[in-house]
Design a protein around this motif. Structure first.
Motif, mmCIF file in Angstrom:
data_model
loop_
_atom_site.group_PDB
_atom_site.id
_atom_site.type_symbol
_atom_site.label_atom_id
_atom_site.label_comp_id
_atom_site.label_asym_id
_atom_site.label_seq_id
_atom_site.Cartn_x
_atom_site.Cartn_y
_atom_site.Cartn_z
ATOM 1 N N CYS A 8 0.831 -1.215 0.000
ATOM 2 C CA CYS A 8 0.000 0.000 0.000
ATOM 3 C C CYS A 8 0.862 1.261 0.000
ATOM 4 O O CYS A 8 0.481 2.282 -0.587
ATOM 5 N N ALA A 9 2.027 1.189 0.637
ATOM 6 C CA ALA A 9 2.929 2.356 0.628
ATOM 7 C C ALA A 9 3.445 2.616 -0.795
ATOM 8 O O ALA A 9 3.451 3.760 -1.266
ATOM 9 N N LEU A 10 3.850 1.546 -1.478
ATOM 10 C CA LEU A 10 4.356 1.732 -2.851
ATOM 11 C C LEU A 10 3.221 2.172 -3.773
ATOM 12 O O LEU A 10 3.418 3.019 -4.664
ATOM 13 N N GLY A 11 2.036 1.636 -3.547
ATOM 14 C CA GLY A 11 0.872 2.063 -4.332
ATOM 15 C C GLY A 11 0.584 3.547 -4.122
ATOM 16 O O GLY A 11 0.203 4.258 -5.061
ATOM 17 N N TYR A 12 0.790 4.015 -2.891
ATOM 18 C CA TYR A 12 0.556 5.443 -2.613
ATOM 19 C C TYR A 12 1.583 6.311 -3.346
ATOM 20 O O TYR A 12 1.244 7.387 -3.864
ATOM 21 N N LEU A 13 2.835 5.846 -3.392
ATOM 22 C CA LEU A 13 3.862 6.619 -4.126
ATOM 23 C C LEU A 13 3.471 6.725 -5.600
ATOM 24 O O LEU A 13 3.602 7.789 -6.206
ATOM 25 N N ASP A 14 2.973 5.632 -6.177
ATOM 26 C CA ASP A 14 2.531 5.692 -7.582
ATOM 27 C C ASP A 14 1.370 6.671 -7.738
ATOM 28 O O ASP A 14 1.281 7.392 -8.734
ATOM 29 N N PHE A 15 0.491 6.699 -6.746
ATOM 30 C CA PHE A 15 -0.730 7.499 -6.833
ATOM 31 C C PHE A 15 -0.466 8.992 -6.612
ATOM 32 O O PHE A 15 -0.968 9.831 -7.358
ATOM 33 N N ARG A 16 0.325 9.315 -5.609
ATOM 34 C CA ARG A 16 0.490 10.731 -5.223
ATOM 35 C C ARG A 16 1.879 11.303 -5.449
ATOM 36 O O ARG A 16 2.050 12.518 -5.480
ATOM 37 N N LEU A 17 2.897 10.441 -5.536
ATOM 38 C CA LEU A 17 4.276 10.952 -5.645
ATOM 39 C C LEU A 17 4.992 10.272 -6.802
ATOM 40 O O LEU A 17 6.145 9.831 -6.673
ATOM 41 N N ALA A 18 4.302 10.209 -7.944
ATOM 42 C CA ALA A 18 4.843 9.481 -9.100
ATOM 43 C C ALA A 18 6.171 10.081 -9.561
ATOM 44 O O ALA A 18 7.035 9.361 -10.072
ATOM 45 N N ASP A 19 6.351 11.411 -9.344
ATOM 46 C CA ASP A 19 7.601 12.074 -9.777
ATOM 47 C C ASP A 19 8.835 11.498 -9.094
ATOM 48 O O ASP A 19 9.959 11.707 -9.567
ATOM 49 N N LEU A 20 8.631 10.838 -7.999
ATOM 50 C CA LEU A 20 9.753 10.248 -7.272
ATOM 51 C C LEU A 20 10.420 9.138 -8.075
ATOM 52 O O LEU A 20 11.585 8.799 -7.821
ATOM 53 N N ASN A 21 9.682 8.559 -9.037
ATOM 54 C CA ASN A 21 10.236 7.444 -9.845
ATOM 55 C C ASN A 21 10.897 6.397 -8.965
ATOM 56 O O ASN A 21 12.055 6.033 -9.172
ATOM 57 N N TRP A 22 10.161 5.903 -7.972
ATOM 58 C CA TRP A 22 10.795 5.052 -6.949
ATOM 59 C C TRP A 22 11.390 3.769 -7.524
ATOM 60 O O TRP A 22 12.275 3.173 -6.916
ATOM 61 N N ARG A 23 10.923 3.343 -8.702
ATOM 62 C CA ARG A 23 11.446 2.078 -9.278
ATOM 63 C C ARG A 23 12.868 2.225 -9.812
ATOM 64 O O ARG A 23 13.581 1.243 -9.943
ATOM 65 N N GLU A 24 13.256 3.476 -10.112
ATOM 66 C CA GLU A 24 14.578 3.710 -10.708
ATOM 67 C C GLU A 24 15.674 3.156 -9.790
ATOM 68 O O GLU A 24 15.716 3.501 -8.594
ATOM 69 N N ASN A 25 16.530 2.306 -10.301
ATOM 70 C CA ASN A 25 17.622 1.683 -9.528
ATOM 71 C C ASN A 25 17.141 0.762 -8.411
ATOM 72 O O ASN A 25 17.914 0.461 -7.495
ATOM 73 N N ARG A 26 15.869 0.368 -8.450
ATOM 74 C CA ARG A 26 15.382 -0.570 -7.413
ATOM 75 C C ARG A 26 14.630 -1.718 -8.082
ATOM 76 O O ARG A 26 13.425 -1.903 -7.866
ATOM 77 N N PRO A 27 15.363 -2.495 -8.914
ATOM 78 C CA PRO A 27 14.684 -3.533 -9.698
ATOM 79 C C PRO A 27 14.068 -4.643 -8.837
ATOM 80 O O PRO A 27 13.021 -5.192 -9.198
ATOM 81 N N GLY A 28 14.713 -4.947 -7.711
ATOM 82 C CA GLY A 28 14.193 -6.024 -6.853
ATOM 83 C C GLY A 28 12.850 -5.639 -6.246
ATOM 84 O O GLY A 28 11.885 -6.428 -6.256
ATOM 85 N N LEU A 29 12.788 -4.420 -5.739
ATOM 86 C CA LEU A 29 11.552 -3.950 -5.117
ATOM 87 C C LEU A 29 10.452 -3.785 -6.172
ATOM 88 O O LEU A 29 9.285 -4.112 -5.935
ATOM 89 N N ALA A 30 10.849 -3.298 -7.349
ATOM 90 C CA ALA A 30 9.874 -3.135 -8.444
ATOM 91 C C ALA A 30 9.276 -4.484 -8.833
ATOM 92 O O ALA A 30 8.052 -4.593 -9.052
#
Ligand code: 99T
Length: 205
Positions: free
Chosen positions: A164-186
């Motif tokens: 749910c935390a990662l889903g929230y980042l996609d929903f509200r903080l997409a500019d963070l591009n959290w997947r970049e350099n985090r292939p395992g978590l993605a």
């Protein structure tokens, strides 16, 4: 489970944790959803009557007892079904799970604080360093989760909180591009987000 009422908004990530948990444990049919609007600066009597913090999710039980916050509600739901427990009962597995839950909730707390600062606070009062500080917390937790990606659980209360935390980042903080350099978590999130419980609770709006 007895019939309950969940004070709720479809965009709240803390609410989503409870909904995903209810889907995963098969108790969704016993939860009536009651939509409420929340704001940290506008008192909402409908919530305050049940929860003096004025926050959602709040779960009202049959006898009128109100449970909050999301962690307490999830643990309550876990006591109401006969399937495999999503909160390990004791020992190292429980501490590990609670630690993951705390990291995920930390992402949400920083993410929601960031959102309130950039969306709700009047522009003249916004503080760039403080916004940056919240972002740095989120990035650091994401790095810790990436380092642990191979051992993240498939499903338990910690996994639900992280999802749910990662889903929230996609929903509200997409500019963070959290997947970049985090292939395992993605990759972990791609599998988790495909669960029916996650698909049924996608935020919109
Ligand atoms: O702060 C307030 O008074 C109203 N805010 C809320 O009710 C938010 C809604 S998500 N909920 C929480 O802060 C609950 C946190 C608690 N520790 C828990 O349940 O785990 C708002 C997100 C958004 O608008 O994007």
């Amino acid at each position: 489970m007895e019939k309950t009422i969940l004070l709720y908004a479809p965009t709240s990530p803390y609410v989503r944790k409870v909904l995903v948990f209810a889907h995963e444990t098969g108790v969704m049919a016993d939860i009536e959803l009651q939509t409420v609007k929340t704001s940290p600066v506008i008192r909402q009597d409908a919530i305050m009557a049940a929860n003096p913090l004025g926050k959602i999710p709040t779960l009202v039980l049959g006898d009128g007892t109100a449970l909050f916050d999301s962690r307490v509600i999830c643990e309550y739901l876990d006591s109401c079904h006969d399937g495999a427990a999503l909160f390990p009962a004791a020992g190292a597995a429980r501490w590990q799970m609670l630690r993951l839950q705390a990291m995920a909730d930390g992402i949400l707390d920083a993410g929601v604080a960031h959102r309130y600062e950039t969306f709700l606070r009047p522009e003249a009062y916004r503080w760039a360093d403080w916004i940056e500080g919240q972002k740095q917390k989120i990035e650091a937790v994401l790095d810790a989760l990436e380092a642990a990606a191979q051992s993240l659980p498939e499903i338990d209360a910690g996994a639900i909180a992280i999802g749910c935390a990662l889903g929230y980042l996609d929903f509200r903080l997409a500019d963070l591009n959290w997947r970049e350099n985090r292939p395992g978590l993605a990759a972990w999130f791609a599998a988790f987000a495909a669960r029916p419980s996650m698909r049924a609770t996608m935020p919109a709006g």
